[in-house]
Enzyme design. Structure first.
Site, mmCIF file in Angstrom:
data_model
loop_
_atom_site.group_PDB
_atom_site.id
_atom_site.type_symbol
_atom_site.label_atom_id
_atom_site.label_comp_id
_atom_site.label_asym_id
_atom_site.label_seq_id
_atom_site.Cartn_x
_atom_site.Cartn_y
_atom_site.Cartn_z
ATOM 1 C CG HIS A 112 -6.938 -40.659 27.660
ATOM 2 N ND1 HIS A 112 -7.836 -41.444 28.350
ATOM 3 C CD2 HIS A 112 -7.651 -40.037 26.680
ATOM 4 C CE1 HIS A 112 -9.039 -41.324 27.807
ATOM 5 N NE2 HIS A 112 -8.954 -40.475 26.796
ATOM 6 N NE ARG A 118 -7.803 -50.319 23.289
ATOM 7 C CZ ARG A 118 -8.048 -51.295 22.410
ATOM 8 N NH1 ARG A 118 -7.804 -51.102 21.127
ATOM 9 N NH2 ARG A 118 -8.530 -52.443 22.810
ATOM 10 N N PRO A 145 1.577 -48.607 17.332
ATOM 11 C CG PRO A 145 2.071 -46.747 18.629
ATOM 12 C CD PRO A 145 1.235 -47.988 18.615
ATOM 13 C CD GLU A 146 2.997 -51.997 12.335
ATOM 14 O OE1 GLU A 146 3.797 -52.337 11.441
ATOM 15 O OE2 GLU A 146 1.768 -52.148 12.221
#
Length: 283
Positions: free
Chosen positions: A91, A109, A2-3
């Protein structure tokens, strides 16, 4: 990862769920990754802001403690795959319980991080502490950007450093450089080149924010809504496909350990001879 557009979209989406609410608990089992979150317990979320790729929840002391304790910030970095959801999943890494409901931080992750710090105290967070101006704010000035660009090394890694401007990551660096017709490895930008890149950064990020960011793999909002800007990518992720401007085949290289996409016909690097002809020193 994500930016700025994805983090700004996240901020806008979760703000109605958290603003004015009291954080009862911030539960997780990884204190090394989510630091000092217990300090947020019992505090009211007085605001949500963003700095580059970081999300900040401003935490006000309860009324009885006013004047005795400083306001705090819960800083969130989404990492590569982090995001908020309304339901717990396989998650889920952090559970934020407020006086109005529960929000779950999912991160397949496990690169996301959180930390509670005194507001504005970013010691130990070098990227955040030294971050450049916000690209969509008045603090991002073209002349100052051009002065820095005139001494820069390879322009894409320079953008990714977060020092000349905040929030630009791999996707939007590739897109901005394509719009500005600059090779990602170009060094020491001329005034005209820096001006084109300045405008391209602002345009690309502004458009991406309005489109809700880019959904490529795991990125989605808490309500399941996906970003739409990926449909407007000109070069990123399009290696081997025709350039939408000239038709040449888009190439992918590795630059600064990052996959980099560009058009070899639209984005030609200036040679050392050309730099000398322009009166530029060869470094």
């Amino acid at each position: 990862m994500p930016e700025l557009p994805e983090v700004e979209t996240t901020r806008r989406k979760i703000e109605p769920l958290l603003l004015g609410r009291t954080l009862l608990t911030v539960a997780h089992d990884a204190p090394h990754r989510y630091r000092d979150t217990h300090l947020a317990h019992g505090r009211r979320v007085s605001g949500l802001s963003r700095r580059g790729k970081y999300l900040m929840l401003h935490l006000a002391a309860q009324e009885a403690a006013q004047g005795e304790e400083h306001d705090l910030e819960l800083i969130v970095h989404l990492g590569m795959t982090g995001g908020f959801r309304l339901e717990e999943g396989p998650h889920t890494r952090v559970t934020l319980t407020t006086d109005a409901g529960t929000l779950y931080f999912n991160d397949p992750r496990r690169f996301g991080k959180m930390a509670v710090v005194p507001r504005g105290y970013y010691v130990g967070m070098p990227t955040l502490e030294a971050m450049g101006p916000e690209p969509l704010s008045d603090d991002f000035e073209e002349e100052a950007f051009a002065r820095l660009a005139a001494q820069a090394g390879a322009v894409k890694p320079w953008l990714l450093s977060q020092k000349p401007v905040s929030g630009v990551g791999n996707i939007y660096a590739d897109e901005a450089l394509w719009r500005a017709r600059l090779h990602p490895a170009q060094t020491r930008l001329t005034r005209d080149e820096a001006g084109r890149l300045y405008q391209a950064v602002r345009e690309v990020l502004g458009e991406a924010v309005e489109a809700g960011g880019s959904t490529l793999r795991d990125y989605a909002q808490h309500d399941g809504e996906l970003g739409a800007f990926q449909g407007r990518h000109a070069v990123y992720g399009r290696g081997g496909q025709p350039c939408p401007r000239c038709g040449a085949t888009i190439q992918k290289i590795v630059l600064g350990q990052r996959g980099t996409h560009f058009c070899p016909q639209c984005q030609v690097i200036r040679s050392a001879v050309e730099r000398a002809e322009r009166g530029e020193s060869r470094v």
